[in-house]
Design a protein around this motif. Structure first.
Motif, PDB file in Angstrom:
ATOM      1  N   GLY A  82       8.598  -5.957  -4.027  1.00  0.00           N
ATOM      2  CA  GLY A  82       8.211  -5.463  -5.532  1.00  0.00           C
ATOM      3  C   GLY A  82       9.093  -4.331  -6.086  1.00  0.00           C
ATOM      4  O   GLY A  82       9.131  -4.211  -7.384  1.00  0.00           O
ATOM      5  N   MET A  83       9.716  -3.844  -5.099  1.00  0.00           N
ATOM      6  CA  MET A  83      10.477  -2.570  -5.892  1.00  0.00           C
ATOM      7  C   MET A  83      11.846  -2.813  -6.275  1.00  0.00           C
ATOM      8  O   MET A  83      12.495  -3.613  -6.139  1.00  0.00           O
ATOM      9  CB  MET A  83      10.782  -1.433  -4.523  1.00  0.00           C
ATOM     10  N   ASP A  84      12.165  -2.157  -7.318  1.00  0.00           N
ATOM     11  CA  ASP A  84      13.242  -2.149  -8.151  1.00  0.00           C
ATOM     12  C   ASP A  84      14.322  -1.307  -7.526  1.00  0.00           C
ATOM     13  O   ASP A  84      14.577  -0.259  -8.472  1.00  0.00           O
ATOM     14  CB  ASP A  84      13.179  -2.071  -9.643  1.00  0.00           C
ATOM     15  N   LEU A  85      15.107  -1.461  -6.430  1.00  0.00           N
ATOM     16  CA  LEU A  85      15.800  -0.703  -5.788  1.00  0.00           C
ATOM     17  C   LEU A  85      17.067  -0.282  -6.655  1.00  0.00           C
ATOM     18  O   LEU A  85      17.299   0.865  -6.804  1.00  0.00           O
ATOM     19  CB  LEU A  85      16.233  -1.126  -4.325  1.00  0.00           C
TER      20      LEU A  85
ATOM     21  N   TRP B 250      20.991  -0.246   2.574  1.00  0.00           N
ATOM     22  CA  TRP B 250      20.161  -0.943   3.122  1.00  0.00           C
ATOM     23  C   TRP B 250      19.830  -2.204   2.275  1.00  0.00           C
ATOM     24  O   TRP B 250      20.158  -3.594   2.860  1.00  0.00           O
ATOM     25  CB  TRP B 250      18.609  -0.603   3.099  1.00  0.00           C
ATOM     26  N   THR B 251      20.186  -2.212   1.009  1.00  0.00           N
ATOM     27  CA  THR B 251      20.036  -3.389   0.223  1.00  0.00           C
ATOM     28  C   THR B 251      21.285  -4.429   0.405  1.00  0.00           C
ATOM     29  O   THR B 251      21.299  -5.319   0.536  1.00  0.00           O
ATOM     30  CB  THR B 251      20.159  -2.758  -1.365  1.00  0.00           C
ATOM     31  N   ALA B 252      22.500  -3.624   0.457  1.00  0.00           N
ATOM     32  CA  ALA B 252      23.807  -4.511   0.877  1.00  0.00           C
ATOM     33  C   ALA B 252      23.431  -4.987   2.128  1.00  0.00           C
ATOM     34  O   ALA B 252      23.720  -6.512   2.290  1.00  0.00           O
ATOM     35  CB  ALA B 252      24.868  -3.507   0.713  1.00  0.00           C
ATOM     36  N   ALA B 253      22.864  -4.481   3.238  1.00  0.00           N
ATOM     37  CA  ALA B 253      22.876  -4.900   4.463  1.00  0.00           C
ATOM     38  C   ALA B 253      21.837  -6.058   4.388  1.00  0.00           C
ATOM     39  O   ALA B 253      22.205  -7.262   5.188  1.00  0.00           O
ATOM     40  CB  ALA B 253      22.575  -4.063   5.660  1.00  0.00           C
ATOM     41  N   GLN B 254      20.699  -6.155   3.700  1.00  0.00           N
ATOM     42  CA  GLN B 254      19.605  -6.985   3.867  1.00  0.00           C
ATOM     43  C   GLN B 254      19.691  -7.883   2.703  1.00  0.00           C
ATOM     44  O   GLN B 254      19.161  -8.975   2.796  1.00  0.00           O
ATOM     45  CB  GLN B 254      18.283  -6.236   3.668  1.00  0.00           C
ATOM     46  N   GLY B 255      20.401  -7.578   1.524  1.00  0.00           N
ATOM     47  CA  GLY B 255      20.532  -8.497   0.544  1.00  0.00           C
ATOM     48  C   GLY B 255      19.192  -8.483  -0.341  1.00  0.00           C
ATOM     49  O   GLY B 255      18.876  -9.678  -0.866  1.00  0.00           O
ATOM     50  N   GLN B 256      18.453  -7.681  -0.185  1.00  0.00           N
ATOM     51  CA  GLN B 256      17.055  -7.651  -1.039  1.00  0.00           C
ATOM     52  C   GLN B 256      16.888  -6.450  -1.994  1.00  0.00           C
ATOM     53  O   GLN B 256      16.740  -5.378  -1.532  1.00  0.00           O
ATOM     54  CB  GLN B 256      16.051  -7.445   0.109  1.00  0.00           C
TER      55      GLN B 256
ATOM     56  N   ALA C  26       9.705  11.568 -12.428  1.00  0.00           N
ATOM     57  CA  ALA C  26       9.312  10.701 -11.229  1.00  0.00           C
ATOM     58  C   ALA C  26       9.785   9.396 -11.323  1.00  0.00           C
ATOM     59  O   ALA C  26       9.861   8.734 -12.561  1.00  0.00           O
ATOM     60  CB  ALA C  26       7.921  10.629 -10.911  1.00  0.00           C
ATOM     61  N   PRO C  27      10.462   8.460 -10.500  1.00  0.00           N
ATOM     62  CA  PRO C  27      10.931   7.330 -10.750  1.00  0.00           C
ATOM     63  C   PRO C  27       9.822   6.176 -10.732  1.00  0.00           C
ATOM     64  O   PRO C  27       8.540   6.465 -10.304  1.00  0.00           O
ATOM     65  CB  PRO C  27      11.649   7.002  -9.406  1.00  0.00           C
ATOM     66  N   ARG C  28      10.102   5.172 -11.284  1.00  0.00           N
ATOM     67  CA  ARG C  28       9.225   4.038 -11.270  1.00  0.00           C
ATOM     68  C   ARG C  28       9.535   3.033 -10.087  1.00  0.00           C
ATOM     69  O   ARG C  28      10.757   2.534 -10.278  1.00  0.00           O
ATOM     70  CB  ARG C  28       9.208   3.233 -12.501  1.00  0.00           C
ATOM     71  N   LEU C  29       9.007   2.713  -8.945  1.00  0.00           N
ATOM     72  CA  LEU C  29       9.367   2.245  -7.944  1.00  0.00           C
ATOM     73  C   LEU C  29       9.366   0.374  -8.154  1.00  0.00           C
ATOM     74  O   LEU C  29      10.110  -0.188  -7.478  1.00  0.00           O
ATOM     75  CB  LEU C  29       8.305   2.457  -6.826  1.00  0.00           C
TER      76      LEU C  29
ATOM     77  N   GLU D   3       0.745  -1.200  -0.021  1.00  0.00           N
ATOM     78  CA  GLU D   3      -0.118  -0.037  -0.096  1.00  0.00           C
ATOM     79  C   GLU D   3       0.998   1.348   0.129  1.00  0.00           C
ATOM     80  O   GLU D   3       0.472   2.161  -0.544  1.00  0.00           O
ATOM     81  CB  GLU D   3      -0.989   0.190   1.099  1.00  0.00           C
ATOM     82  N   THR D   4       2.005   1.254   0.721  1.00  0.00           N
ATOM     83  CA  THR D   4       2.953   2.273   0.730  1.00  0.00           C
ATOM     84  C   THR D   4       3.439   2.650  -0.609  1.00  0.00           C
ATOM     85  O   THR D   4       3.483   3.696  -1.169  1.00  0.00           O
ATOM     86  CB  THR D   4       3.896   2.135   1.810  1.00  0.00           C
ATOM     87  N   VAL D   5       4.081   1.574  -1.228  1.00  0.00           N
ATOM     88  CA  VAL D   5       4.378   1.790  -2.662  1.00  0.00           C
ATOM     89  C   VAL D   5       3.639   2.425  -3.503  1.00  0.00           C
ATOM     90  O   VAL D   5       3.960   3.040  -4.410  1.00  0.00           O
ATOM     91  CB  VAL D   5       5.075   0.371  -3.078  1.00  0.00           C
ATOM     92  N   ALA D   6       2.601   1.591  -3.538  1.00  0.00           N
ATOM     93  CA  ALA D   6       1.231   1.978  -4.498  1.00  0.00           C
ATOM     94  C   ALA D   6       1.155   3.478  -4.335  1.00  0.00           C
ATOM     95  O   ALA D   6       0.841   4.202  -5.303  1.00  0.00           O
ATOM     96  CB  ALA D   6       0.093   1.228  -4.378  1.00  0.00           C
ATOM     97  N   GLU D   7       0.681   3.925  -3.044  1.00  0.00           N
ATOM     98  CA  GLU D   7       0.270   5.287  -2.816  1.00  0.00           C
ATOM     99  C   GLU D   7       1.383   6.404  -2.910  1.00  0.00           C
ATOM    100  O   GLU D   7       1.233   7.269  -3.797  1.00  0.00           O
ATOM    101  CB  GLU D   7      -0.198   5.433  -1.273  1.00  0.00           C
ATOM    102  N   ALA D   8       2.700   6.037  -2.799  1.00  0.00           N
ATOM    103  CA  ALA D   8       3.722   6.856  -3.109  1.00  0.00           C
ATOM    104  C   ALA D   8       3.886   7.000  -4.557  1.00  0.00           C
ATOM    105  O   ALA D   8       4.067   8.002  -5.102  1.00  0.00           O
ATOM    106  CB  ALA D   8       5.102   6.369  -2.531  1.00  0.00           C
TER     107      ALA D   8
END
Length: 170
Positions: free
Chosen positions: A136-139, A125-131, A166-169, A54-59
């Motif tokens: 569904g976000m394309d970081l 964050w991505t490096a620390a979490q490996g995600q 605007a970016p595509r999340l 919901e956060t990703v969609a609203e943002a």
């Protein structure tokens, strides 16, 4: 917005019902304060707890509408209410939205700095979490967008249109 402004009889600052400082002035689509009584863009309610999708969609909706300041508020709610291990992710995304806001307002230095800071936070964050694709976000794509926009802003490639830039999340 319709009101003429807050009651300022005892305090020159806007306050909510609990006495916390709040800025009640209406704002434009980029979050700039307008005069009391002016028609502004409806503000995002604060403290809304949403699921990550919901956060990703609203943002994304707000970013697509050219309202990165308001998207920042959605990300801020996620960082304040979400799990501890995701707070740095949401904070970094909020910084990216503020970077786009400043860039669209013509603040070259602040816009580029916040875009790079947010990109760095997302990379860490991505490096620390490996995600690289949480919720569904394309970081990696978001980071590349932020760095590219920061470079374009610093080069003076022209005014930044918040909705077109605007970016595509996802």
């Amino acid at each position: 917005m319709g009101s003429t402004g807050p009651d300022r009889t005892n305090d020159a600052r806007d306050r909510d019902s609990a006495g916390r400082a709040r800025n009640a002035r209406p704002r434009d689509g980029l979050g700039r304060p307008l005069p009391y009584g002016a028609d502004g863009v409806p503000r995002q309610p604060e403290g809304v707890v949403r699921t990550p999708p919901e956060t990703v969609a609203e943002a994304q909706r707000l970013l697509d509408e050219g309202k990165p300041f308001h998207a920042h508020e959605v990300f801020e709610d996620a960082w304040k209410s979400g799990p501890e291990e995701e707070r740095d992710l949401w904070r970094g995304l909020a910084q990216l939205a503020v970077g786009l806001t400043h860039s669209a307002r013509g603040n070259v230095t602040g816009g580029a700095r916040l875009l790079r800071r947010g990109a760095g936070a997302v990379v860490e964050w991505t490096a620390a979490q490996g995600q690289p694709r949480p919720h569904g976000m394309d970081l990696p794509g978001v980071v590349a967008w932020a760095r590219g926009l920061a470079e374009a802003v610093e080069r003076g490639d022209g005014p930044v249109d918040a909705s077109r830039s605007a970016p595509r999340l996802t």
